[in-house]
Design a protein around this motif. Structure first.
Motif, PDB file in Angstrom:
ATOM      1  N   LYS A 172      33.377 -42.244  40.113  1.00  0.00           N
ATOM      2  CA  LYS A 172      34.769 -42.470  39.736  1.00  0.00           C
ATOM      3  C   LYS A 172      35.818 -41.659  40.504  1.00  0.00           C
ATOM      4  CE  LYS A 172      33.265 -43.658  35.073  1.00  0.00           C
ATOM      5  NZ  LYS A 172      33.381 -43.404  33.627  1.00  0.00           N
ATOM      6  N   CYS A 173      35.386 -40.664  41.269  1.00  0.00           N
ATOM      7  CA  CYS A 173      36.379 -39.737  41.821  1.00  0.00           C
ATOM      8  C   CYS A 173      36.428 -39.646  43.343  1.00  0.00           C
ATOM      9  CB  CYS A 173      36.135 -38.331  41.266  1.00  0.00           C
ATOM     10  SG  CYS A 173      36.129 -38.241  39.460  1.00  0.00           S
ATOM     11  N   ILE A 174      35.293 -39.848  44.015  1.00  0.00           N
ATOM     12  CA  ILE A 174      35.273 -39.516  45.441  1.00  0.00           C
ATOM     13  C   ILE A 174      35.979 -40.538  46.327  1.00  0.00           C
ATOM     14  CG2 ILE A 174      33.205 -38.094  45.268  1.00  0.00           C
ATOM     15  CD1 ILE A 174      31.614 -40.424  46.462  1.00  0.00           C
ATOM     16  N   SER A 175      36.437 -41.641  45.764  1.00  0.00           N
ATOM     17  CA  SER A 175      37.241 -42.545  46.589  1.00  0.00           C
ATOM     18  C   SER A 175      38.521 -41.842  47.039  1.00  0.00           C
ATOM     19  CB  SER A 175      37.587 -43.805  45.804  1.00  0.00           C
ATOM     20  OG  SER A 175      38.305 -43.495  44.621  1.00  0.00           O
ATOM     21  N   CYS A 176      38.976 -40.887  46.228  1.00  0.00           N
ATOM     22  CA  CYS A 176      40.161 -40.090  46.598  1.00  0.00           C
ATOM     23  C   CYS A 176      39.773 -38.649  46.954  1.00  0.00           C
ATOM     24  CB  CYS A 176      41.169 -40.070  45.457  1.00  0.00           C
ATOM     25  SG  CYS A 176      41.929 -41.660  45.093  1.00  0.00           S
ATOM     26  N   HIS A 177      38.918 -38.067  46.149  1.00  0.00           N
ATOM     27  CA  HIS A 177      38.574 -36.646  46.323  1.00  0.00           C
ATOM     28  C   HIS A 177      37.342 -36.489  47.225  1.00  0.00           C
ATOM     29  CE1 HIS A 177      41.468 -35.040  43.397  1.00  0.00           C
ATOM     30  NE2 HIS A 177      41.270 -36.190  42.755  1.00  0.00           N
ATOM     31  N   LYS A 178      37.537 -36.804  48.500  1.00  0.00           N
ATOM     32  CA  LYS A 178      36.430 -36.709  49.456  1.00  0.00           C
ATOM     33  C   LYS A 178      36.780 -35.799  50.628  1.00  0.00           C
ATOM     34  CE  LYS A 178      37.918 -41.192  51.320  1.00  0.00           C
ATOM     35  NZ  LYS A 178      37.486 -42.591  51.587  1.00  0.00           N
ATOM     36  N   GLY A 179      37.635 -34.823  50.367  1.00  0.00           N
ATOM     37  CA  GLY A 179      37.940 -33.832  51.402  1.00  0.00           C
ATOM     38  C   GLY A 179      39.407 -33.600  51.628  1.00  0.00           C
ATOM     39  N   SER A 180      40.191 -34.673  51.700  1.00  0.00           N
ATOM     40  CA  SER A 180      41.613 -34.514  51.999  1.00  0.00           C
ATOM     41  C   SER A 180      42.427 -34.116  50.768  1.00  0.00           C
ATOM     42  CB  SER A 180      42.173 -35.811  52.593  1.00  0.00           C
ATOM     43  OG  SER A 180      41.983 -36.900  51.691  1.00  0.00           O
ATOM     44  N   ILE A 181      41.999 -34.541  49.592  1.00  0.00           N
ATOM     45  CA  ILE A 181      42.688 -34.193  48.347  1.00  0.00           C
ATOM     46  C   ILE A 181      41.790 -33.260  47.537  1.00  0.00           C
ATOM     47  CG2 ILE A 181      43.676 -35.064  46.203  1.00  0.00           C
ATOM     48  CD1 ILE A 181      44.164 -37.723  47.588  1.00  0.00           C
ATOM     49  N   PRO A 182      42.207 -32.016  47.315  1.00  0.00           N
ATOM     50  CA  PRO A 182      41.368 -31.107  46.532  1.00  0.00           C
ATOM     51  C   PRO A 182      41.372 -31.480  45.047  1.00  0.00           C
ATOM     52  CG  PRO A 182      43.465 -30.078  47.057  1.00  0.00           C
ATOM     53  CD  PRO A 182      43.437 -31.388  47.801  1.00  0.00           C
ATOM     54  N   PRO A 183      40.239 -31.189  44.377  1.00  0.00           N
ATOM     55  CA  PRO A 183      38.998 -30.635  44.896  1.00  0.00           C
ATOM     56  C   PRO A 183      38.152 -31.691  45.596  1.00  0.00           C
ATOM     57  CG  PRO A 183      38.754 -31.091  42.567  1.00  0.00           C
ATOM     58  CD  PRO A 183      40.193 -31.394  42.906  1.00  0.00           C
ATOM     59  N   ASP A 184      37.309 -31.241  46.511  1.00  0.00           N
ATOM     60  CA  ASP A 184      36.362 -32.132  47.189  1.00  0.00           C
ATOM     61  C   ASP A 184      35.192 -32.364  46.233  1.00  0.00           C
ATOM     62  OD1 ASP A 184      34.483 -33.391  48.748  1.00  0.00           O
ATOM     63  OD2 ASP A 184      34.687 -32.042  50.461  1.00  0.00           O
ATOM     64  N   LEU A 185      35.078 -33.583  45.724  1.00  0.00           N
ATOM     65  CA  LEU A 185      34.079 -33.864  44.692  1.00  0.00           C
ATOM     66  C   LEU A 185      32.853 -34.607  45.209  1.00  0.00           C
ATOM     67  CD1 LEU A 185      36.420 -34.726  41.676  1.00  0.00           C
ATOM     68  CD2 LEU A 185      35.313 -32.555  42.244  1.00  0.00           C
ATOM     69  N   ARG A 186      32.666 -34.613  46.518  1.00  0.00           N
ATOM     70  CA  ARG A 186      31.416 -35.141  47.058  1.00  0.00           C
ATOM     71  C   ARG A 186      30.268 -34.231  46.630  1.00  0.00           C
ATOM     72  NH1 ARG A 186      33.328 -35.667  53.213  1.00  0.00           N
ATOM     73  NH2 ARG A 186      34.220 -33.660  52.588  1.00  0.00           N
ATOM     74  N   ALA A 187      29.110 -34.802  46.409  1.00  0.00           N
ATOM     75  CA  ALA A 187      27.991 -34.092  45.791  1.00  0.00           C
ATOM     76  C   ALA A 187      27.702 -32.735  46.420  1.00  0.00           C
ATOM     77  CB  ALA A 187      26.743 -34.960  45.825  1.00  0.00           C
ATOM     78  N   ALA A 188      27.689 -32.670  47.738  1.00  0.00           N
ATOM     79  CA  ALA A 188      27.323 -31.432  48.415  1.00  0.00           C
ATOM     80  C   ALA A 188      28.399 -30.358  48.312  1.00  0.00           C
ATOM     81  CB  ALA A 188      27.022 -31.705  49.887  1.00  0.00           C
ATOM     82  N   ASN A 189      29.637 -30.765  48.025  1.00  0.00           N
ATOM     83  CA  ASN A 189      30.754 -29.823  48.060  1.00  0.00           C
ATOM     84  C   ASN A 189      31.401 -29.565  46.706  1.00  0.00           C
ATOM     85  OD1 ASN A 189      30.434 -29.944  50.891  1.00  0.00           O
ATOM     86  ND2 ASN A 189      31.859 -31.652  51.044  1.00  0.00           N
ATOM     87  N   ALA A 190      31.063 -30.392  45.710  1.00  0.00           N
ATOM     88  CA  ALA A 190      31.801 -30.387  44.450  1.00  0.00           C
ATOM     89  C   ALA A 190      31.822 -29.031  43.760  1.00  0.00           C
ATOM     90  CB  ALA A 190      31.222 -31.449  43.509  1.00  0.00           C
ATOM     91  N   TYR A 191      30.656 -28.398  43.605  1.00  0.00           N
ATOM     92  CA  TYR A 191      30.618 -27.146  42.840  1.00  0.00           C
ATOM     93  C   TYR A 191      31.483 -26.069  43.484  1.00  0.00           C
ATOM     94  CZ  TYR A 191      29.053 -23.120  40.228  1.00  0.00           C
ATOM     95  OH  TYR A 191      29.038 -22.002  39.441  1.00  0.00           O
ATOM     96  N   ASN A 192      31.263 -25.809  44.783  1.00  0.00           N
ATOM     97  CA  ASN A 192      32.024 -24.758  45.450  1.00  0.00           C
ATOM     98  C   ASN A 192      33.512 -25.058  45.458  1.00  0.00           C
ATOM     99  OD1 ASN A 192      29.777 -23.183  45.989  1.00  0.00           O
ATOM    100  ND2 ASN A 192      29.419 -24.113  48.002  1.00  0.00           N
ATOM    101  N   SER A 193      33.867 -26.335  45.627  1.00  0.00           N
ATOM    102  CA  SER A 193      35.272 -26.708  45.652  1.00  0.00           C
ATOM    103  C   SER A 193      35.939 -26.477  44.299  1.00  0.00           C
ATOM    104  CB  SER A 193      35.418 -28.167  46.069  1.00  0.00           C
ATOM    105  OG  SER A 193      36.772 -28.523  46.185  1.00  0.00           O
ATOM    106  N   LEU A 194      35.246 -26.825  43.218  1.00  0.00           N
ATOM    107  CA  LEU A 194      35.799 -26.623  41.879  1.00  0.00           C
ATOM    108  C   LEU A 194      35.969 -25.150  41.546  1.00  0.00           C
ATOM    109  CD1 LEU A 194      33.759 -29.302  39.902  1.00  0.00           C
ATOM    110  CD2 LEU A 194      36.238 -29.307  40.230  1.00  0.00           C
TER     111      LEU A 194
END
Length: 211
Positions: free
Chosen positions: A140-162
């Motif tokens: 539901k989220c990574i269509s927008c939150h995939k790096g350019s809009i924080p937080p980055d919620l892609r699986a590999a980055n989600a925890y550290n970004s949050l």
């Protein structure tokens, strides 16, 4: 000649609270009560005049009044090892229509389990970040939150970004940006359902573990 003096009606006061001011080890399910020295107007004992806060956050709960005692029952368990303040405001009135002299405020600190014993059961949750939370972001989220809009919620980055971006506060969902933005009425509410929100809240309450 006689002089007549009108003796003002006494103002109601809070005579005791449970828990007492500065109490520690309070159970997470504790009903909060305040007793008065006279009968009060029940219509003036409500969520506006009797409330509990964790910091600046109001705690949801049900307020009632019977006899000379007002009660606050929290809708969810209090957080473990957290300090809360309870307030009866001066808008509370006696049956004679006399206001409380001023706001009455007291505080208490919870224990680590529902019995209030700091040495026994610690509140835990089996919620998994990778199995329960990341799939919500992926669907539901990574269509927008995939790096350019924080937080980055892609699986590999989600925890550290949050965590590094302060989007979550351990054990405090009500003050965590992630949870607040997904609640009904908030900006991102349409991107989650009630079950998603419940899982995210449980994960934050359990200590934002990277598991």
């Amino acid at each position: 000649e006689y002089e007549y003096y009108v003796i003002p009606a006494p103002k109601p006061t809070v005579t005791s609270t449970d828990p007492a001011d500065a109490a520690t080890g309070v159970p997470l399910t504790k009903k909060i009560t305040a007793s008065f020295d006279m009968a009060m107007d029940p219509s003036t004992i409500n969520g506006t005049t009797f409330f509990v806060k964790h910091g600046d956050t109001l705690i949801n709960g049900v307020v009632s009044y019977t006899g000379t005692t007002a009660s606050f029952i929290p809708s969810v368990n209090f957080y473990p090892k957290a300090t809360y303040s309870a307030t009866i405001t001066s808008l509370a009135k006696s049956k004679g229509g006399i206001n409380l002299a001023g706001n009455f405020v007291w505080s208490f600190t919870t224990g680590s389990d529902t019995t209030g014993n700091d040495t026994t059961i610690v509140v835990t949750d089996s919620i998994s970040f990778s199995k329960d939370i990341v799939p919500i972001f992926t669907a539901k989220c990574i269509s927008c939150h995939k790096g350019s809009i924080p937080p980055d919620l892609r699986a590999a980055n989600a925890y550290n970004s949050l965590v590094s971006g302060n989007f979550v506060i351990s054990k405090d969902p009500e003050n965590s940006i992630l949870y607040k933005e997904l609640k009904p009425g908030a900006g991102m509410a349409g991107y989650s359902n009630a079950n998603d929100l419940k899982l995210i809240k449980r994960w934050i309450e359990a200590g934002i573990k990277n598991n």
